[in-house]
Write a protein that holds these residues in place. Structure first.
Motif, PDB file in Angstrom:
ATOM      1  N   UNK A  32       0.848  -1.196   0.000  1.00 43.95           N
ATOM      2  CA  UNK A  32       0.000   0.000   0.000  1.00 43.95           C
ATOM      3  C   UNK A  32       0.883   1.245   0.000  1.00 43.95           C
ATOM      4  N   UNK A  33       2.020   1.191   0.696  1.00 42.40           N
ATOM      5  CA  UNK A  33       2.958   2.309   0.678  1.00 42.40           C
ATOM      6  C   UNK A  33       3.475   2.561  -0.734  1.00 42.40           C
ATOM      7  N   UNK A  34       3.789   1.500  -1.460  1.00 45.19           N
ATOM      8  CA  UNK A  34       4.245   1.643  -2.840  1.00 45.19           C
ATOM      9  C   UNK A  34       3.150   2.258  -3.702  1.00 45.19           C
ATOM     10  N   UNK A  35       1.913   1.810  -3.498  1.00 47.21           N
ATOM     11  CA  UNK A  35       0.805   2.367  -4.261  1.00 47.21           C
ATOM     12  C   UNK A  35       0.629   3.859  -4.015  1.00 47.21           C
ATOM     13  N   UNK A  36       0.750   4.274  -2.760  1.00 46.95           N
ATOM     14  CA  UNK A  36       0.634   5.697  -2.441  1.00 46.95           C
ATOM     15  C   UNK A  36       1.765   6.494  -3.087  1.00 46.95           C
ATOM     16  N   UNK A  37       2.944   5.903  -3.164  1.00 52.10           N
ATOM     17  CA  UNK A  37       4.059   6.550  -3.864  1.00 52.10           C
ATOM     18  C   UNK A  37       3.742   6.736  -5.341  1.00 52.10           C
ATOM     19  N   UNK A  38       3.121   5.733  -5.951  1.00 52.24           N
ATOM     20  CA  UNK A  38       2.823   5.794  -7.382  1.00 52.24           C
ATOM     21  C   UNK A  38       1.811   6.879  -7.729  1.00 52.24           C
ATOM     22  N   UNK A  39       0.945   7.252  -6.757  1.00 43.66           N
ATOM     23  CA  UNK A  39      -0.049   8.300  -7.031  1.00 43.66           C
ATOM     24  C   UNK A  39       0.362   9.632  -6.419  1.00 43.66           C
ATOM     25  N   UNK A  40       1.610   9.724  -5.961  1.00 49.43           N
ATOM     26  CA  UNK A  40       2.130  11.009  -5.487  1.00 49.43           C
ATOM     27  C   UNK A  40       1.824  11.346  -4.049  1.00 49.43           C
ATOM     28  N   UNK A 273      -4.075  -3.153  -6.989  1.00 47.07           N
ATOM     29  CA  UNK A 273      -4.040  -1.729  -7.325  1.00 47.07           C
ATOM     30  C   UNK A 273      -2.690  -1.332  -7.907  1.00 47.07           C
ATOM     31  N   UNK A 274      -1.604  -1.746  -7.260  1.00 47.90           N
ATOM     32  CA  UNK A 274      -0.261  -1.399  -7.728  1.00 47.90           C
ATOM     33  C   UNK A 274       0.013  -2.029  -9.090  1.00 47.90           C
ATOM     34  N   UNK A 275      -0.414  -3.272  -9.276  1.00 41.15           N
ATOM     35  CA  UNK A 275      -0.216  -3.934 -10.563  1.00 41.15           C
ATOM     36  C   UNK A 275      -0.975  -3.202 -11.665  1.00 41.15           C
ATOM     37  N   UNK A 276      -2.188  -2.779 -11.370  1.00 39.85           N
ATOM     38  CA  UNK A 276      -2.990  -2.066 -12.376  1.00 39.85           C
ATOM     39  C   UNK A 276      -2.328  -0.745 -12.756  1.00 39.85           C
ATOM     40  N   UNK A 277      -1.872   0.001 -11.754  1.00 42.11           N
ATOM     41  CA  UNK A 277      -1.197   1.269 -12.027  1.00 42.11           C
ATOM     42  C   UNK A 277       0.098   1.056 -12.812  1.00 42.11           C
ATOM     43  N   UNK A 290      -7.120   4.997 -13.927  1.00 45.60           N
ATOM     44  CA  UNK A 290      -8.290   5.368 -13.121  1.00 45.60           C
ATOM     45  C   UNK A 290      -8.778   4.213 -12.249  1.00 45.60           C
ATOM     46  N   UNK A 291      -9.031   3.024 -12.823  1.00 47.09           N
ATOM     47  CA  UNK A 291      -9.413   1.918 -11.932  1.00 47.09           C
ATOM     48  C   UNK A 291      -8.304   1.546 -10.947  1.00 47.09           C
ATOM     49  N   UNK A 292      -7.054   1.748 -11.352  1.00 49.32           N
ATOM     50  CA  UNK A 292      -5.951   1.475 -10.433  1.00 49.32           C
ATOM     51  C   UNK A 292      -5.997   2.379  -9.219  1.00 49.32           C
ATOM     52  N   UNK A 293      -6.317   3.655  -9.432  1.00 49.90           N
ATOM     53  CA  UNK A 293      -6.417   4.593  -8.316  1.00 49.90           C
ATOM     54  C   UNK A 293      -7.607   4.262  -7.418  1.00 49.90           C
ATOM     55  N   UNK A 294      -8.719   3.870  -8.025  1.00 51.97           N
ATOM     56  CA  UNK A 294      -9.894   3.476  -7.240  1.00 51.97           C
ATOM     57  C   UNK A 294      -9.559   2.265  -6.369  1.00 51.97           C
ATOM     58  N   UNK A 295      -8.917   1.277  -6.969  1.00 50.38           N
ATOM     59  CA  UNK A 295      -8.532   0.069  -6.225  1.00 50.38           C
ATOM     60  C   UNK A 295      -7.545   0.402  -5.106  1.00 50.38           C
ATOM     61  N   UNK A 296      -6.681   1.376  -5.345  1.00 52.06           N
ATOM     62  CA  UNK A 296      -5.714   1.751  -4.319  1.00 52.06           C
ATOM     63  C   UNK A 296      -6.407   2.319  -3.092  1.00 52.06           C
ATOM     64  N   UNK A 297      -7.367   3.212  -3.282  1.00 52.28           N
ATOM     65  CA  UNK A 297      -8.022   3.811  -2.126  1.00 52.28           C
ATOM     66  C   UNK A 297      -8.934   2.812  -1.413  1.00 52.28           C
ATOM     67  N   UNK A 298      -9.424   1.829  -2.141  1.00 53.08           N
ATOM     68  CA  UNK A 298     -10.135   0.725  -1.481  1.00 53.08           C
ATOM     69  C   UNK A 298      -9.160  -0.041  -0.593  1.00 53.08           C
TER      70      UNK A 298
END
Length: 319
Positions: A32-40, A273-277, A290-298
């Motif tokens: 989840x930390x990596x995902x947050x990095x990917x969206x800034x 989420x990270x894989x989608x992004x 867009x779906x990657x960002x939605x999945x990340x916040x879920x």
């Protein structure tokens, strides 16, 4: 049975009694930390990274303690798939450092993971049996974790030789999936306490590994690159299908009580989420962001809920 020492009660006793699968909490927090990095979202990413690193260090100390002082107990745990969370968690944290440009730390994480991976993988495979929970897929997750970290470093380091062993781990991880699936108890989709989600998370980390390998400069424009792109997209699509099935099962058969195994639910959510992004950029499929960002916040929401459950559990346990 005699009186227990005070150190065996409360939080200390809870920590010592943690199952090997507790490493999924590190995996979930790290991805989840990596995902947050990917969206800034760098501040939030750092907070989760610090939490994941502290937990990893504590689990590593306990891993070493059991290896040196309680060898029989360590060997018994090493025979089970959850032991491979040690490899997966190390590669995920290493990937975060690689993305931040801390290549030295990332290489050190890769070395540690490579050293313990064959030992634990061999031990687990030798003791495989049928009708296991979703943790059986950790043989694939740990292997793909090496591919993800190796692929990330192959792109960032001057020499790209790591791409080939990373590709080997990617292929091996995919080959292990059907073998693990045959040993997976499908009834866990309805009754599992959280680990059943790893069945889909395995395909998600495979897609992430594919995305990392697609970024290898030397392979662009080649038949290998085209094959990797197709395989990565198919793997991502299958992981999303698993995600939908598991969400339906959670709604149909609710399991709302907190369980440590719930971190094995958060990890696949974050990994999808990270894989989608990552695939959105690596495979040039921009609409996936867009779906990657939605999945990340879920996934972030699931992480907060799991943390709240853990805090309540610890509060009750310390009384």
């Amino acid at each position: 049975m005699g009186d227990r020492a005070p150190a065996e009660d409360g939080l200390v006793g809870w920590w010592v009694a943690l199952p090997p699968g507790a490493g999924t909490a590190v995996m979930a927090t790290g991805i989840v930390s990596i995902g947050l990095h990917l969206v800034g979202q760098e501040a939030l990413s750092w907070v989760l990274l610090v939490l994941a690193a502290i937990a990893w260090l504590a689990l590593a100390v306990d891993f070493a303690r059991q290896l040196l002082r309680e060898r029989e107990q360590w060997e018994a745990k090493a025979d089970t798939p959850p032991a491979l969370t040690a490899v997966a968690a190390t590669t995920i944290l290493g990937t975060w450092f690689a993305l931040q440009g801390w290549s030295g730390v990332a290489v050190a994480a890769l070395v540690v993971a490579v050293l313990i991976w064959p030992v634990l993988l061999t031990s687990v495979v030798r003791h495989w049996r049928r009708r296991w929970p979703g943790t059986v897929f950790l043989v694939c997750v740990a292997t793909q974790g090496l591919a993800v970290l190796g692929g990330t470093l192959a792109f960032s380091l001057p020499s790209g030789w790591l791409a080939w062993p990373a590709l080997g781990c990617f292929v091996l991880g995919l080959a292990l999936y059907p073998i693990a699936f045959l040993r997976f108890d499908l009834g866990q989709v309805r009754s599992g306490a959280g680990e059943q989600w790893v069945a889909g998370g395995t395909l998600a980390i495979s897609a992430l590994a594919g995305a990392k390998l697609l970024a290898v400069p030397a392979w662009r424009g080649t038949a290998l690159h085209d094959a990797l792109r197709a395989l990565t997209l198919v793997t991502l699509a299958l992981s999303v299908c698993w995600y939908a099935v598991l969400v339906f099962a959670e709604a149909r058969w609710p399991r709302l009580r907190y369980d440590m195994r719930r971190w094995a639910t958060v990890f696949p959510m974050g990994m999808t989420a990270v894989a989608t992004l990552s695939v959105a950029d690596a495979a040039a499929v921009g609409w996936l962001r867009t779906p990657g960002q939605v999945l990340l916040w879920i996934a972030v929401t699931a992480w907060v809920l799991a943390l709240a459950g853990l805090v309540r559990h610890l509060t009750a346990h310390s009384r």
